[in-house]
Design an enzyme around this catalytic site. Structure first.
Site, PDB file in Angstrom:
ATOM      1  N   ASP A  96      11.454   0.914  -8.789  1.00  0.00           N
ATOM      2  CA  ASP A  96      10.135   0.421  -8.392  1.00  0.00           C
ATOM      3  C   ASP A  96       9.164   0.643  -9.546  1.00  0.00           C
ATOM      4  OD1 ASP A  96       7.915  -0.265  -6.809  1.00  0.00           O
ATOM      5  OD2 ASP A  96       8.797   0.700  -5.044  1.00  0.00           O
ATOM      6  N   ASP A 196       5.576  -3.457  -8.172  1.00  0.00           N
ATOM      7  CA  ASP A 196       4.545  -3.113  -7.198  1.00  0.00           C
ATOM      8  C   ASP A 196       3.279  -3.956  -7.430  1.00  0.00           C
ATOM      9  OD1 ASP A 196       3.770  -1.011  -5.167  1.00  0.00           O
ATOM     10  OD2 ASP A 196       2.227  -0.589  -6.653  1.00  0.00           O
ATOM     11  N   GLU A 246       6.067  -7.637  -5.501  1.00  0.00           N
ATOM     12  CA  GLU A 246       5.279  -7.459  -4.288  1.00  0.00           C
ATOM     13  C   GLU A 246       3.952  -8.177  -4.496  1.00  0.00           C
ATOM     14  OE1 GLU A 246       3.350  -3.992  -1.463  1.00  0.00           O
ATOM     15  OE2 GLU A 246       3.177  -3.896  -3.627  1.00  0.00           O
ATOM     16  N   HIS A 320       8.167   0.719   3.563  1.00  0.00           N
ATOM     17  CA  HIS A 320       7.494   2.022   3.681  1.00  0.00           C
ATOM     18  C   HIS A 320       5.991   1.902   3.933  1.00  0.00           C
ATOM     19  CE1 HIS A 320       6.846   0.505  -0.283  1.00  0.00           C
ATOM     20  NE2 HIS A 320       5.904   1.389  -0.469  1.00  0.00           N
ATOM     21  N   ASP A 321       5.471   0.686   3.967  1.00  0.00           N
ATOM     22  CA  ASP A 321       4.031   0.490   4.234  1.00  0.00           C
ATOM     23  C   ASP A 321       3.784  -0.104   5.614  1.00  0.00           C
ATOM     24  OD1 ASP A 321       3.332   1.275   1.626  1.00  0.00           O
ATOM     25  OD2 ASP A 321       3.568  -0.768   0.862  1.00  0.00           O
TER      26      ASP A 321
HETATM   27  C1  GLC Z   1       2.213  -1.055  -2.868  1.00  0.00           C
HETATM   28  C2  GLC Z   1       3.127   0.026  -2.345  1.00  0.00           C
HETATM   29  C3  GLC Z   1       2.281   1.033  -1.612  1.00  0.00           C
HETATM   30  C4  GLC Z   1       1.300   1.629  -2.582  1.00  0.00           C
HETATM   31  C5  GLC Z   1       0.483   0.544  -3.285  1.00  0.00           C
HETATM   32  C6  GLC Z   1      -0.219   1.095  -4.494  1.00  0.00           C
HETATM   33  O1  GLC Z   1       1.602  -1.765  -1.869  1.00  0.00           O
HETATM   34  O2  GLC Z   1       4.116  -0.538  -1.548  1.00  0.00           O
HETATM   35  O3  GLC Z   1       3.048   2.029  -0.982  1.00  0.00           O
HETATM   36  O4  GLC Z   1       0.426   2.488  -1.912  1.00  0.00           O
HETATM   37  O5  GLC Z   1       1.289  -0.506  -3.754  1.00  0.00           O
HETATM   38  O6  GLC Z   1       0.687   1.397  -5.516  1.00  0.00           O
END
Ligand code: GLC
Length: 547
Positions: A96, A196, A246, A320-321
Site C-alpha cells: 500500500d 492510497d 484508490e 478497512h475503512d
Molecule cells: C485512504 C485509506 C484510509 C486512510 C486515508 C488517508 O482512504 O484507506 O485508511 O485514512 O487514505 O491515508
C-alpha cells in the site's frame, strides 16, 4: 500485459489479522502463519495495508519511512520470509503506497520544519498570518485542512490528519522519490501496488476558498493525475504489474482514463459511489437504509461504462475503512449466512477484479460497540466530538458510530473460539466482536455449507469460467429495485450466465426470460432450484452454453 482478469485479491489489515508474539498487535509473522488458510481459499494476491514505520496516528497511513518495516510489525527478514512463503503458494504481495502525504515525523517533513528550503518544497506550505487559513478547505477527518507552523510563519496542507502532510507532486524531486520507492519494493519481490487516495495528488495552481463545498472539487482528479501516474509507472518500472488506485469522490470518465490499457497508468480503480447509497443527504454521519435503486443504477453505470470504454473496476463491499457489508447491506442476525453469500455473489460474478477483506469470507459482522472508549480510529474519535457539538445526544452519536465507524472492520480476525478469537495471546489493541465463538474460521473451514466454503467456491468459479473473468455484462430488470440481475456473455468459451440476487429479506417475484428455463444452476445459497420466487437474500447463478 499478463492475464490479471481471473485473479482475486485478499486484503489484510496486518494490525488486526494475526499476532504471533502476544503483544496484542498483529504482525507479519502472523500473516505468514496463516498462508495455508489463504491458499486454501484460493486467492492470488494479498494486499497488505501499511506496515512501515509510523506514529500510527492513522494506523500506518501516516508513513515516516517508506523503505522499512515498523518494529511493531516485525523486521525486513519477516517480510522477506512472507514474500518467499507466499510465492511458494502462488500468491503475490501487493503493498500500500501512501503517496499523497507523509507523516509529519518523516525526515523530509522534519527537515522542512528545520528550515530546509529543498524539503519545504516537498510539501504544500503557504505564507500567511496565524489568524487566517489560506483556504476554508475541510480535512477529511474533520476540522481545517491547514495547520500553522509558528517558527516558519507558514501553513501546511493536510487533507487528512494534522500529522499527515500533503506532498507537493508538482515538484519533480518528489515524483522521483516515489518512483524510487517502487523500484525498491519491486526488487524485493513485491508483485503489485495499491495507491492510497492517488487521485488527490494533483493540486490546483490557485488556492481559493470553496464557497460551495469542503474544497474537494479543487483537488480531486486534478488535471495532472494522469500525467503523474504515467510517469510514476514508467519510472518505477511497474508497467504490467497488478496495480489499483484508490479514487476518492471520482468520476467514471476519470477512472476510464486511469485504467485504459493504452494509457499505461493503473490496472484498476476503487471508487466508492456504491458505498454511499446509505448516506442520507450524501453525509456519512447521517443514517439511512441502503437505497437499492441507487445501488443498482451505480453498478450498471460503472460496469457498463467501464466495459464500453475499456476500463477495469475493482469489485468490493468491504475494506478497512468501511463497516462490515453483512451488517450494512444484509442481515447479521436471521439471514446472516444467506445475505453474506448473496453479497459475495453479487460482486464476484461481475466484470472486474474482486477483493475480499479479511473476515468477509467468514461473514464477520460489525462489533456493535456501545461505548466511546471501545473506539480507536482517529476519524471516529474526531466525529464523536463533532456530532456531540452539533447537538446530537450521546446515545444517537454512539448509534451512528456503531454503524459507520471505520473500527467496525478493524476488530481482530476471528480465527477460533478460544479467548480473543485466537488473534492474540495478549490483550488485543482493539476489542474482539462478541460473536467470535460462533463466527470463526475454525468452525467454517471444515463445513461444506459455511460462508467460507461458499467464498472458496465462488473464487474457483472465476477461474473455471472465462465468461466471469472475460465476458461482457448487461444489467436486466432496471425497474425491479430489489432484484439485482445481470447477464454475462460473449467470451470465447461461449458460456452465458444469469446472476439473480434478492437484495432484501422479503420474497420477491422474478420471471425468468424463457431462454433460461432449462439452464443449470452453477451456485446459489438455497438448496433447491430457483422458482419464480426468490426467497430472502436468495442468490442464484444460472449457466448455459450457446452452440
Ligand atoms: C485512504 C485509506 C484510509 C486512510 C486515508 C488517508 O482512504 O484507506 O485508511 O485514512 O487514505 O491515508
Amino acid at each position: 500485459m499478463y492475464n490479471f482478469k481471473d485473479k482475486v485479491v485478499y486484503q489484510i489489515y496486518p494490525k488486526s489479522f494475526h499476532d504471533s508474539n502476544g503483544d496484542g498487535f498483529g504482525d507479519l509473522k502472523g500473516v505468514t502463519q496463516k498462508l495455508d488458510y489463504l491458499a486454501d481459499l484460493g486467492v492470488d494476491y494479498l494486499w497488505l495495508t501499511p506496515f512501515f514505520p509510523s506514529p500510527q496516528r492513522d494506523n500506518g497511513y501516516d508513513v515516516a519511512n517508506y523503505r522499512a518495516v515498523d518494529s511493531r510489525y516485525g523486521t525486513m527478514d519477516d517480510l522477506d520470509e512472507l514474500i518467499r512463503e507466499a510465492d511458494k503458494r502462488g500468491i503475490g504481495l501487493m503493498l500500500d503506497m501512501v503517496f499523497n502525504h507523509t507523516s509529519t515525523e518523516h525526515d523530509w517533513f522534519q527537515k522542512a520544519l528545520a528550515g530546509d528550503k529543498k524539503y519545504q518544497d516537498y510539501y504544500i506550505f503557504k505564507d500567511g498570518s496565524p489568524d487566517r487559513c489560506p483556504t476554508n478547505w475541510v480535512s477529511k477527518f474533520g476540522g481545517s485542512a491547514w495547520e500553522y507552523v509558528p517558527q516558519l510563519g507558514k501553513w501546511y496542507l493536510h487533507l487528512f490528519d494534522v500529522m499527515q502532510a500533503d506532498l507537493n507532486w508538482e515538484n519533480p524531486a518528489v515524483r522521483a522519490e516515489m518512483a524510487d520507492i517502487l523500484r525498491f519494493w519491486k526488487a524485493r519481490g513485491i508483485k503489485g501496488f495499491r495507491f492510497d487516495v492517488v487521485n488527490l495528488i494533483s493540486k490546483p495552481e490557485l488556492y481559493e476558498d470553496d464557497l460551495e463545498g469542503d474544497g474537494r472539487r479543487f483537488y480531486t482528479d486534478g488535471c495532472n493525475v494522469g500525467k503523474y501516474l504515467k510517469e510514476l509507472v514508467a519510472a518505477g518500472g511497474i508497467d504490467g504489474m497488478m496495480t489499483v488506485g484508490e479514487m476518492s469522490s471520482t468520476t467514471l470518465e476519470n477512472c476510464i482514463g486511469y485504467t485504459s490499457e493504452k494509457n499505461h497508468e493503473l490496472t484498476m480503480c476503487f471508487n466508492f459511489h456504491h458505498l454511499k447509497v446509505d448516506y442520507k443527504n450524501g453525509q456519512k454521519w447521517e443514517l439511512m437504509p441502503p437505497d437499492h435503486g441507487a445501488l443498482k443504477r451505480l453498478f450498471k453505470t460503472w460496469q457498463e461504462g467501464m466495459q464500453e470504454h475499456g476500463g477495469w473496476n475493482a469489485l468490493f463491499w468491504c475494506n478497512h475503512d468501511q463497516p462490515r457489508a453483512v451488517s450494512r447491506f444484509g442481515s447479521d442476525t436471521t439471514y446472516w449466512r444467506e445475505s453474506a453469500e448473496m453479497l459475495a455473489t453479487a460482486i464476484h460474478c461481475m466484470r472486474g477484479t474482486p477483493y475480499i477483506y479479511q473476515g468477509e469470507e467468514l461473514g464477520m459482522t460489525n462489533p456493535h460497540f456501545t461505548k466511546i472508549d471501545q473506539y480507536r480510529d482517529v476519524e471516529s474519535l474526531n466525529y464523536y466530538k463533532i456530532l456531540r457539538e452539533q447537538g446530537k445526544s450521546e446515545a444517537e452519536t454512539l448509534n451512528i458510530l456503531a454503524q459507520r465507524s471505520r473500527d467496525d472492520s478493524r476488530t481482530p480476525m476471528q480465527w477460533d473460539s478460544s479467548p480473543n478469537a485466537g488473534f492474540t495471546s495478549g490483550t488485543p489493541w482493539i476489542g474482539v466482536a462478541d460473536n467470535y465463538k460462533s463466527i470463526n474460521a475454525a468452525a467454517q473451514t471444515s463445513d461444506a455449507d459455511s460462508i467460507y466454503s461458499f467464498y472458496k467456491a465462488i473464487v474457483r468459479l472465476r477461474k473455471e469460467h472465462r465468461v466471469i473473468s472475460e465476458g461482457k455484462i448487461e444489467f436486466l430488470y432496471p425497474d425491479n429495485t430489489d432484484l439485482l440481475t445481470y447477464r454475462r456473455y460473449g467470451s470465447a468459451d461461449k458460456e452465458e450466465l444469469l446472476v439473480l440476487c434478492n437484495l432484501t429479506e422479503q420474497e420477491i417475484h422474478a420471471e425468468l426470460p424463457d431462454a433460461w428455463a432449462t439452464a443449470e444452476k452453477l451456485i446459489g445459497n438455497y438448496e433447491d432450484n430457483p422458482s419464480e420466487t426468490l426467497r430472502p437474500y436468495e442468490c442464484v447463478v444460472l449457466h448455459t452454453t450457446k452452440e
